[in-house]
Design an enzyme around this catalytic site. Structure first.
Site, PDB file in Angstrom:
ATOM      1  N   SER A 164       0.727  -1.441  -0.096  1.00  0.00           N
ATOM      2  CA  SER A 164       0.676   0.361  -0.148  1.00  0.00           C
ATOM      3  C   SER A 164       0.882   1.012  -0.358  1.00  0.00           C
ATOM      4  CB  SER A 164      -1.169  -0.528   1.354  1.00  0.00           C
ATOM      5  OG  SER A 164      -1.817   0.917   1.186  1.00  0.00           O
ATOM      6  N   ASP A 196      -1.052   1.225  -3.935  1.00  0.00           N
ATOM      7  CA  ASP A 196      -2.641   0.230  -4.185  1.00  0.00           C
ATOM      8  C   ASP A 196      -3.449   0.379  -4.752  1.00  0.00           C
ATOM      9  OD1 ASP A 196      -3.328   1.314  -1.670  1.00  0.00           O
ATOM     10  OD2 ASP A 196      -4.603  -0.804  -1.428  1.00  0.00           O
ATOM     11  N   ASP A 226      -6.247   3.548  -3.361  1.00  0.00           N
ATOM     12  CA  ASP A 226      -7.340   3.359  -2.380  1.00  0.00           C
ATOM     13  C   ASP A 226      -7.221   5.051  -2.087  1.00  0.00           C
ATOM     14  OD1 ASP A 226      -5.063   2.943  -0.396  1.00  0.00           O
ATOM     15  OD2 ASP A 226      -6.722   2.933   0.657  1.00  0.00           O
TER      16      ASP A 226
END
Length: 462
Positions: free
Chosen positions: A101, A243, A245
């Site tokens: 992430s 990632d 988001d």
């Protein structure tokens, strides 16, 4: 096992390095545990990011999942929200994404999602850990192991996101994108282009070393995005994490905005459309969100940091929208996780509805001054530092309100506040301070940071 290891789950998922916490041995056992958690003959989606060690964790998980009798649809390298939109559409039993992430390149993580696209709650995470530590999982007989098949989820992702937006309100706009060489590289640009948006992109190829900026988008590492947004005369710019988001936006003048600023626009939009009365805001988010909610008849509900806490609070309080200041925006009509593509499109919708550029919309907000500092802190010291910081700060000050969550927030009558919060994903202790007076913010952040540093030093010698 002879003893119970340290807590497995952090703020969002399980994270570490393959040399220590995320070893192949442990990850295969996590796969077996996930098979027990989801149940024999369940079918899940599995994906990863492009970090080299994500491949190691990925195949270790596959080994455990298949041995535990779970069937896998292999999505390959994909942004986390893409996997979740596919999960929602295809209605399988869950999903697992291997990704670091927003964390540095050497970190890898495992995110586990339920059928409704939310991550495991604290209670479910504890149940998962108990299954793992007590070895309450089973290796199936040779003829009862799971199967694995590849699946291409791009079309499902694109169609799902675009179906949530009035495309007539966004077509013809200009957007600058910086995926940061993360998993949303190329994909984010292609989705926007499908909406007939003109796109200019930088850092738009997969590169696990993140050569141009680290994967945590924020004002200090999005200077190139700022320049290109203004130079391209784009309506907005968007910087994305590893990632896909988190979305940190730039206005048309290249000013980079923290997520609580643009998040306040999303709050106002949701309230104006009468989509909700309750909005969920993480404990570390600016008071500007509370101002926005109250102005348009809404109520702020504070949650812990991270998508699992936000999603759980949204479901509990029937809230349509949730926000974290790092650029995570969750809508209940989409997925219980952030998605930079959807956030970008919905921000463009707001610009069309309001008929104003982004800089004009945010100029109408009252001014709050926030500072954030991350202090290196070994995980083993986090709890004692938090306890002592609470005790000593309370002795020095008399806050109007103390808000405990996954940290301690001291709130004052003049709308200023201080938050002490140990990170759930990295070996750091975070301190936040905010006020409508810039000098007061500086005073609060200096005193709180000095206190945390002194406590870390004190307890490091014990």
């Amino acid at each position: 096992m002879s003893h119970k290891p340290e807590k497995l789950f952090g703020t969002s998922g399980i994270r570490g390095t393959i040399k220590s916490k995320m070893t192949p041995s442990l990850c295969s056992k996590i796969g077996l545990t996930a098979a027990s958690f989801f149940g024999e003959d369940s079918t899940i989606l599995l994906a990863r990011d492009h970090r080299p060690h994500a491949t190691v964790v990925y195949h270790s998980l596959i080994s455990g999942l298949l041995a535990g009798g779970v069937n896998i649809l292999d999505c390959g390298i994909a942004p986390t929200p893409a996997v979740l939109f596919a999960l929602k559409k295809l209605k399988y039993d869950g999903a697992i994404v291997v990704t670091g992430s927003h964390t540095p390149s050497e970190i890898v993580g495992i995110l586990i999602f339920k059928e409704d696209t939310s991550e495991l709650s604290k209670t479910e995470s504890k149940e998962f850990e108990d299954i793992l530590y007590e070895e309450r999982y089973e290796i199936m007989q040779w003829n009862k192991t799971g199967y694995i098949e590849p699946i291409d989820i791009f079309d499902i992702y694109a169609e799902s996101v675009l179906s949530l937006v009035n495309l007539q309100k966004v077509e013809g706009r200009k957007v600058a994108v910086d995926p940061g060489n993360g998993a949303s590289s190329v994909i984010l640009r292609e989705i926007l282009e499908l909406a007939n948006i003109r796109v200019v992109a930088i850092n738009d190829t997969l590169d696990p070393h993140f050569p141009h900026r680290d994967p945590f988008p924020r004002p200090d590492n999005l200077k190139d995005l700022s320049t290109i947004t203004k130079g391209f005369q784009a309506d907005i710019g968007v910087g994305v994490d590893g990632d896909g988001d988190r979305a940190i936006f730039a206005d048309e003048n290249g000013n980079i905005l923290w997520g609580d600023i643009t998040g306040s626009l999303f709050i106002i939009d949701a309230l104006k459309r009468k989509k909700t009365k309750n909005v969920v805001v993480t404990i570390n988010t600016s008071a500007i969100t509370e101002w926005a909610a109250k102005k348009f008849g809404g109520t702020v509900i504070y949650s812990g940091v991270g998508p699992p806490a936000i999603a759980e609070s949204m479901k509990k309080n029937n809230a349509y929208f949730g926000i974290e200041e790092s650029g995570k925006y969750l809508w209940s009509d989409a997925i219980y996780y952030g998605d930079a593509a959807l956030a970008t499109l919905r921000l463009l919708e707001i610009l069309d509805i309001e008929g104003k550029p982004l800089s004009k919309l945010i100029s109408e907000f009252p001014k709050f001054y926030m500072e954030k500092v991350a202090i290196s802190c070994p995980d083993k010291l986090k709890d004692i530092v938090l306890v002592r910081a609470f005790e000593e700060w309370q002795e020095r000050h008399k806050p109007a309100k103390v808000l405990p969550s996954d940290g301690i927030k001291f709130m004052y009558k003049d709308s200023s506040w201080v938050l002490f919060r140990p990170s759930g994903t990295e070996p750091v202790f975070r301190v936040f301070a905010e006020s409508m007076d810039k000098e007061r913010t500086k005073e609060l952040i200096k005193e709180s940071v000095d206190l945390v540093k002194e406590l870390i030093k004190r307890h490091s010698t014990e």
